[in-house]
Design a protein around this motif. Sequence first.
Motif, mmCIF file in Angstrom:
data_model
loop_
_atom_site.group_PDB
_atom_site.id
_atom_site.type_symbol
_atom_site.label_atom_id
_atom_site.label_comp_id
_atom_site.label_asym_id
_atom_site.label_seq_id
_atom_site.Cartn_x
_atom_site.Cartn_y
_atom_site.Cartn_z
ATOM 1 N N ASN A 41 0.853 -1.185 0.000
ATOM 2 C CA ASN A 41 0.000 0.000 0.000
ATOM 3 C C ASN A 41 0.892 1.239 0.000
ATOM 4 O OD1 ASN A 41 -1.515 2.268 0.778
ATOM 5 N ND2 ASN A 41 -3.058 0.953 1.694
ATOM 6 N N GLN A 42 1.050 1.832 -1.153
ATOM 7 C CA GLN A 42 1.947 2.972 -1.279
ATOM 8 C C GLN A 42 1.277 4.313 -0.990
ATOM 9 O OE1 GLN A 42 5.330 2.892 -1.712
ATOM 10 N NE2 GLN A 42 5.024 0.728 -1.341
ATOM 11 N N ASN A 43 0.021 4.302 -0.566
ATOM 12 C CA ASN A 43 -0.682 5.547 -0.265
ATOM 13 C C ASN A 43 -0.641 5.912 1.211
ATOM 14 O OD1 ASN A 43 -1.575 5.998 -2.945
ATOM 15 N ND2 ASN A 43 -3.104 4.409 -2.650
ATOM 16 N N LEU A 44 -0.127 5.040 2.037
ATOM 17 C CA LEU A 44 -0.122 5.261 3.475
ATOM 18 C C LEU A 44 0.671 6.521 3.824
ATOM 19 C CD1 LEU A 44 -1.241 3.774 5.985
ATOM 20 C CD2 LEU A 44 1.029 2.760 6.245
ATOM 21 N N LYS A 45 0.010 7.457 4.517
ATOM 22 C CA LYS A 45 0.631 8.738 4.881
ATOM 23 C C LYS A 45 1.045 8.787 6.341
ATOM 24 C CE LYS A 45 -0.380 10.989 0.994
ATOM 25 N NZ LYS A 45 0.631 11.219 0.017
ATOM 26 N N LYS A 46 0.310 8.080 7.189
ATOM 27 C CA LYS A 46 0.593 8.130 8.621
ATOM 28 C C LYS A 46 0.519 6.729 9.215
ATOM 29 C CE LYS A 46 -0.867 10.119 13.000
ATOM 30 N NZ LYS A 46 -1.861 10.917 13.706
ATOM 31 N N LYS A 64 9.984 1.129 3.452
ATOM 32 C CA LYS A 64 9.525 0.994 2.063
ATOM 33 C C LYS A 64 8.221 1.742 1.797
ATOM 34 C CE LYS A 64 11.992 -3.271 1.487
ATOM 35 N NZ LYS A 64 11.992 -4.667 1.112
ATOM 36 N N PHE A 65 7.637 2.338 2.825
ATOM 37 C CA PHE A 65 6.425 3.147 2.634
ATOM 38 C C PHE A 65 6.856 4.510 2.092
ATOM 39 C CE2 PHE A 65 5.033 0.319 6.162
ATOM 40 C CZ PHE A 65 3.995 -0.311 5.503
ATOM 41 N N LYS A 66 6.927 4.625 0.794
ATOM 42 C CA LYS A 66 7.512 5.805 0.146
ATOM 43 C C LYS A 66 6.725 7.091 0.360
ATOM 44 C CE LYS A 66 10.833 3.373 -1.484
ATOM 45 N NZ LYS A 66 12.031 3.291 -0.694
ATOM 46 N N GLN A 67 5.423 7.005 0.609
ATOM 47 C CA GLN A 67 4.595 8.206 0.778
ATOM 48 C C GLN A 67 4.397 8.593 2.241
ATOM 49 O OE1 GLN A 67 3.789 10.024 -1.849
ATOM 50 N NE2 GLN A 67 4.864 8.479 -3.033
ATOM 51 N N LEU A 68 4.988 7.860 3.145
ATOM 52 C CA LEU A 68 4.790 8.106 4.571
ATOM 53 C C LEU A 68 5.289 9.497 4.960
ATOM 54 C CD1 LEU A 68 3.591 6.317 6.798
ATOM 55 C CD2 LEU A 68 5.922 5.736 7.457
ATOM 56 N N GLU A 69 4.391 10.268 5.581
ATOM 57 C CA GLU A 69 4.724 11.624 6.017
ATOM 58 C C GLU A 69 4.863 11.743 7.527
ATOM 59 O OE1 GLU A 69 1.672 14.146 4.413
ATOM 60 O OE2 GLU A 69 2.341 13.818 2.344
ATOM 61 N N ARG A 70 4.134 10.905 8.254
ATOM 62 C CA ARG A 70 4.172 10.944 9.711
ATOM 63 C C ARG A 70 4.314 9.531 10.257
ATOM 64 N NH1 ARG A 70 2.040 15.308 8.093
ATOM 65 N NH2 ARG A 70 1.870 17.218 9.263
ATOM 66 N N LEU A 71 5.204 9.394 11.227
ATOM 67 C CA LEU A 71 5.465 8.093 11.827
ATOM 68 C C LEU A 71 5.577 8.253 13.329
ATOM 69 C CD1 LEU A 71 6.201 5.067 11.530
ATOM 70 C CD2 LEU A 71 8.587 5.795 11.189
ATOM 71 N N GLU A 72 4.832 7.427 14.046
ATOM 72 C CA GLU A 72 4.926 7.406 15.499
ATOM 73 C C GLU A 72 5.429 6.046 15.938
ATOM 74 O OE1 GLU A 72 2.248 7.742 19.578
ATOM 75 O OE2 GLU A 72 1.312 8.184 17.656
#
Length: 125
Positions: A41-46, A64-72
Amino acid sequence: LYRDKIYNDSFYYVSKFENLLNLIIKNSIISKNIFKNLHENQNLKKLSLIKVSINDANIKYISKFKQLERLELTSLKISNKCIKDLAKLKNLKEIKILHTYIDRKGIKKLKYLHHNKKLKILFRD
């Protein structure tokens, strides 16, 4: 997702949600291979991982989540060994690292390695 145990077959179906933007996994024991299916799923943002059973080796799949903008990453058994993989998240704008084995030296290395010098890092050891 909030369960005692989450298995690969459960995540297989979650990974098929093409428009999944946010995912929170909390208080769960997860299989070490879960993220292999999910990274399709390459749309995951958070992505929020709170008190889940992952370690440094699992972070390479998260990178590998290329679109990830926020990570907790909260209350995880991860250390400075995963910093190079975290630095691969090129679209990352904010990372929250709380109560892990990552220390100030690891945060300094993340700031140095990550291309986004405006990366917002929330940290507490």
